[in-house]
Write an enzyme that holds these catalytic residues in place. Structure first.
Site, PDB file in Angstrom:
ATOM      1  N   ASP B 189       0.814  -1.212   0.000  1.00  0.00           N
ATOM      2  CA  ASP B 189       0.000   0.000   0.000  1.00  0.00           C
ATOM      3  C   ASP B 189       0.848   1.263   0.000  1.00  0.00           C
ATOM      4  O   ASP B 189       0.339   2.356  -0.189  1.00  0.00           O
ATOM      5  CB  ASP B 189      -0.947  -0.010   1.200  1.00  0.00           C
ATOM      6  CG  ASP B 189      -0.199  -0.287   2.504  1.00  0.00           C
ATOM      7  OD1 ASP B 189       0.586   0.580   2.928  1.00  0.00           O
ATOM      8  OD2 ASP B 189      -0.374  -1.375   3.074  1.00  0.00           O
ATOM      9  N   ASP B 249       9.021 -11.812  -5.640  1.00  0.00           N
ATOM     10  CA  ASP B 249       8.898 -12.609  -4.419  1.00  0.00           C
ATOM     11  C   ASP B 249      10.083 -12.268  -3.519  1.00  0.00           C
ATOM     12  O   ASP B 249      11.233 -12.270  -3.967  1.00  0.00           O
ATOM     13  CB  ASP B 249       8.916 -14.096  -4.809  1.00  0.00           C
ATOM     14  CG  ASP B 249       8.700 -15.006  -3.611  1.00  0.00           C
ATOM     15  OD1 ASP B 249       8.847 -14.548  -2.459  1.00  0.00           O
ATOM     16  OD2 ASP B 249       8.375 -16.175  -3.841  1.00  0.00           O
ATOM     17  N   ASP B 270       6.436  -6.413   6.652  1.00  0.00           N
ATOM     18  CA  ASP B 270       5.012  -6.055   6.663  1.00  0.00           C
ATOM     19  C   ASP B 270       4.199  -7.063   5.855  1.00  0.00           C
ATOM     20  O   ASP B 270       3.141  -6.746   5.317  1.00  0.00           O
ATOM     21  CB  ASP B 270       4.847  -4.632   6.100  1.00  0.00           C
ATOM     22  CG  ASP B 270       3.429  -4.108   6.289  1.00  0.00           C
ATOM     23  OD1 ASP B 270       2.831  -4.390   7.336  1.00  0.00           O
ATOM     24  OD2 ASP B 270       2.935  -3.412   5.380  1.00  0.00           O
TER      25      ASP B 270
END
Lengths: 309, 309
Positions: B189, B249, B270
């Site tokens: 985000d 990844d 996170d």
């Protein structure tokens, strides 16, 4: 006519699902408002199927003694309703939504609506404290997520997990309280006091009063017993090496300090928040806030800081 | 016998309240499970009165087109039910509770249950973004309390008001990121990246991948458009003066860095949280967490710090 026909088609499609469960049906058909079908089961549970002509279909299931088997049965039944509806409308359904079951009548009440009337369910697993003071009902409930939660007359006040709130109102870790003079207005749960005392201030004065901020002696008693993650031992005594708690109205205290020329590095106003509102606030609320702010400025050093919610 | 008599007394006491409203009554009487009375009004609304033999009495009111007048009528009716019950049992009632009305079928859905299945109502007033990506449904809804909220396939992910979360995972304001090398795992985000970039680090590398962390390109697109209080402009480009975003990844990236001897002052993990659970976690969850932790230690300087949820 089409809408009425659709309503009837929905009823006809869903009826067998409930009948298969051995449920007894009662149908009410309004002239302009669609159908209500009630399905009653022998074990005391029942279902309402409400079909509105504009396309809203509501299914409510109510049963006693919730258990895993019961919940699986409910899920299966709702799966069938969803499937049947998708078949009937060829997948052309705007929204499908299932809400978690509402649990009523249990020993533990999990629903504590917000100040603006929204429904919120907490993962309460224990009633820690539940007493009536002369002013209010005081509950401390344990939540797995939030720890002990203080609830005053149904309003969620503070949880042990609210350290983030305390840290934010203290300046998000960016302030150095070492050797400083601090004044806390309100803060009766002891959270701010406890956190600042750890930081070796010169002196913290906390001014808390019963009525204005919803805190009474029984709240302090409950908190110092059951909210110790929040307040530690600072509420055990009203005086410590570097702090004092005055159980007084903060306005005369502020006026006195201003007159005496007593100055602070920090003033932290933790008095009751102004609720979110779309209508203009009462004049008196704003006047109170303005008065507190004016008086706080008078006791603040030139380079002092004022924090509030 | 007494219980059955009590059930009947409750029904008899409450019946007139509904009948006064011009509601049509249907009563079902179970042998062992008390009563269900259904009251139907001409305008399409109805009430269920469920009386259990052990003393639980539930009243559900359902109506269409909620308005102030309707809500006042509901309150008045429930006041009467409460009064009548208190008279009947001489005030000897264990608990009285009213829950806020549940609003269904509206344009805006206000109910977003938590990951552990609790019902939570948000003060949503606008649907800002609502799209299906190949992986999930992506919604951004505006809440008066929390600002824009990112909801992925029904799970509340992040709100613009979650700065406290971002600050906590960055070390609650106690860390100095100036001139530092920082690695962020996840954080799609952009919240952490945005906040750290403000603090003049030497270089921030954020490694985000689609599947593992629920973030896909359409999420990034939605966030950079509608969650700018959270991410500012850091997601507009994958590279800035002091940061880069790798859409990869994180495990092979960590392995590569470890092999190359690339070291960081801070690693902030996170990645998706482990949900609260009372049953033992899947082995694979813990193995994944252990792998991430092991690899992170390998890329951390001697005095480096590792932060996670």
């Amino acid at each position: 006519l089409n809408l009425a026909a659709d309503c009837n088609a929905v009823l006809k499609a869903l009826q067998p699902i409930f009948q298969e469960q051995g449920m007894t049906e009662t149908v009410h058909n309004w002239e302009d408002h669609g159908y209500l079908a009630t399905y009653i089961k022998k074990n005391g549970s029942f279902a309402n199927l409400r079909i509105h002509p504009h396309g809203l279909v509501l299914v409510d299931l109510q049963s006693y003694n919730d258990n895993t088997k019961g919940r699986e049965e409910v899920d299966q039944l709702l799966n069938k309703v969803e499937e049947r509806m998708k078949e009937l409308f060829h997948g052309n359904i705007k929204r499908v939504k299932r809400l978690p079951a509402i649990l009523r009548g249990g020993v533990i009440d999990r629903y504590w609506p917000t100040a603006d009337g929204r429904l919120v369910e907490y993962d309460i697993d224990e009633v820690v404290y539940d007493e009536d003071s002369p002013f209010q009902n005081i509950k401390i409930l344990h939540s797995k997520q939030f720890g002990n939660i203080l609830i005053l007359s149904g309003d969620v006040n503070l949880a042990e997990s609210d350290l983030a709130y305390t840290q934010a109102i203290m300046g998000s870790g960016k302030e150095d309280y070492t050797g400083k003079e601090v004044l806390i207005l309100g803060g009766g749960d002891g959270g701010i006091l406890y956190e600042i005392v750890k930081l070796k201030p010169k002196m913290v004065t906390m001014v808390e009063i019963s009525f204005a901020s919803n805190i009474d002696q029984m709240v302090i008693d409950g908190c110092k017993k059951y909210m110790r993650k929040t307040c530690g031992d600072v509420l055990d005594n009203l005086k410590g090496e570097c702090y004092q708690v005055l159980i007084e109205d903060c306005i005369p205290v502020l006026k006195r300090y201003a007159k005496e020329g007593r100055m602070f590095d920090y003033v932290i106003n933790d008095l009751t928040a102004v609720p979110i509102s779309t209508s203009p606030e009462e004049d008196s609320t704003w006047e109170f806030l303005r008065l507190i702010l004016d008086l706080s400025m008078k006791v603040l050093k030139q380079d002092g800081k004022y924090f509030t919610q």
